[in-house]
Design an enzyme around this catalytic site. Sequence first.
Site, short mmCIF file in Angstrom:
data_model
loop_
_atom_site.label_atom_id
_atom_site.label_comp_id
_atom_site.label_asym_id
_atom_site.label_seq_id
_atom_site.Cartn_x
_atom_site.Cartn_y
_atom_site.Cartn_z
N ASP A 125 0.83 -1.20 0.00
CA ASP A 125 0.00 0.00 0.00
C ASP A 125 0.86 1.25 0.00
O ASP A 125 0.35 2.37 -0.12
CB ASP A 125 -0.98 0.00 1.17
CG ASP A 125 -0.31 -0.08 2.53
OD1 ASP A 125 0.94 -0.17 2.59
OD2 ASP A 125 -1.03 -0.07 3.56
N SER A 126 2.19 1.08 0.10
CA SER A 126 3.11 2.21 -0.08
C SER A 126 2.99 2.78 -1.48
O SER A 126 3.54 3.85 -1.77
CB SER A 126 4.55 1.77 0.20
OG SER A 126 4.86 0.54 -0.44
N ASP A 164 -1.01 -6.27 -0.24
CA ASP A 164 -1.41 -5.57 0.99
C ASP A 164 -2.92 -5.38 1.04
O ASP A 164 -3.54 -5.02 0.03
CB ASP A 164 -0.74 -4.20 1.04
CG ASP A 164 0.35 -4.11 2.09
OD1 ASP A 164 0.34 -4.92 3.03
OD2 ASP A 164 1.21 -3.22 1.97
N LYS A 194 -1.18 -9.44 3.05
CA LYS A 194 -0.52 -8.94 4.26
C LYS A 194 -1.45 -7.97 4.96
O LYS A 194 -2.13 -7.17 4.30
CB LYS A 194 0.79 -8.22 3.92
CG LYS A 194 1.53 -7.69 5.17
CD LYS A 194 2.91 -7.15 4.82
CE LYS A 194 2.86 -5.81 4.14
NZ LYS A 194 2.34 -4.72 5.03
N GLU A 196 -1.71 -5.40 8.70
CA GLU A 196 -0.92 -4.75 9.74
C GLU A 196 -1.58 -4.87 11.10
O GLU A 196 -2.80 -4.90 11.23
CB GLU A 196 -0.72 -3.27 9.40
CG GLU A 196 0.11 -3.02 8.16
CD GLU A 196 0.36 -1.53 7.94
OE1 GLU A 196 0.03 -0.71 8.83
OE2 GLU A 196 0.89 -1.18 6.87
N GLU A 264 8.98 -4.00 11.29
CA GLU A 264 9.39 -2.71 10.73
C GLU A 264 9.84 -1.74 11.82
O GLU A 264 9.13 -1.50 12.79
CB GLU A 264 8.26 -2.08 9.91
CG GLU A 264 8.66 -0.74 9.30
CD GLU A 264 7.69 -0.23 8.25
OE1 GLU A 264 7.91 0.87 7.72
OE2 GLU A 264 6.70 -0.94 7.95
#
EC number: 2.1.2.11
Length: 399
Positions: A125-126, A164, A194, A196, A264
């Site tokens: 999602d970056s 993501d 993925k 978070e 991270e």
Amino acid sequence: MSFSRLLTPRILLDTTAVFPPSSSVVAPSLSRQLRCTRTGGSPPAPPHRLVARRAMSNGAAEPAIYGGGGGAQQAASSAAARRVTLATLRGKHRRGEPISMVTAYDYPSGVHVDAAGFDICLVGDSAAMVAHGHDNTLPISLDLMIEHCRAVARGAARTFLVGDLPFGSYEASTAQAVGSAVRVMKEGGVNSIKLEGSAPSRISAARAIVDAGIAVMGHIGLTPQSVSALGGFRPQGKTVESAVKVVEAALALQEAGCFAVVLECVPAPVAAAATSALTIPTIGIGAGPFCSGQVLVYHDLLGTFQTSHAKVSPKFCKQYGNIGDVINRALSKYKQEVETQSFPGPSHTPYKLAATDVDAFLNALKMKGLNVAADAAADAVEYTDEKEINGTPQLKVYA
């Protein structure tokens, strides 16, 4: 302690603090597969893995003027190499071999990552930051993430793809989380997803997605989707209490069935402890050298100098290239050659009328009263017949 020992997973913590003996939590099948593999047993067959992504191109060759082939040709060529699967990743982890991972966001970057031989490619999602110019990852939608996944999948036929789940697509309920994960898998063509965080709702979401037959990668430490709650992009696990929470969070995600966990922006000792406590791989980003593997953002490591992202370019990222400078020089040269009319020259003007048709074309224009157009066409015929002299196209004016 030696580096090799840190890479060998060991249980360091009293996990009963997270999962007491009386707990009814049962590790899902994916976690059991990893344990069986590490203890020498025979793991069950790998979980469901979509292969549709390998044929997402329409399969039609592009016109010859564009070089032919297209996505289908690239995928067919790359598919000749052995595809990376969960079994591949488990094997590397069992042997203590580092796992390589990098992001990609479109077809070209997918091709590059695949050709470089990475184990895992994350469609992150970056993309909101490096591809769309936002200051954080929050604005990108599920639909847009799926489009990025589809593009990367067309170019990356060998590497293991992770997509993501973007902010807002899995927080409301486990049903929402499973629905979003299914969409990313089916429509995006990735091998896993993925998510978070490690709050109870996130653990439940991870477990539900795994139970639905989808492989899940966890992500803890600095979680960019929580940037507002964290007060910015700040490292995590820097106090004793928060460091222990990072390790406990990693264990909780493992018990939920995650096949790997991203760590991270946490101190190296914290990452080392988490890596040793788990039986699944850890992937570090700004977490030191003691993780099972490493991941970096494509644009960061290549030095593309995206202005919006340069403001938050991470300290932990090593820049392996200056692609931004190369791009700027090439664009400037192209602009200059357009303005000086040195491009396109004869060598880049390949399409011609047959010699037998030139006079007929000019006469047809004149018969329609288009004498100026006929003169221009005649000039062009003479120009494209010329050769480049010392790199400078020579224009012969039609007389």
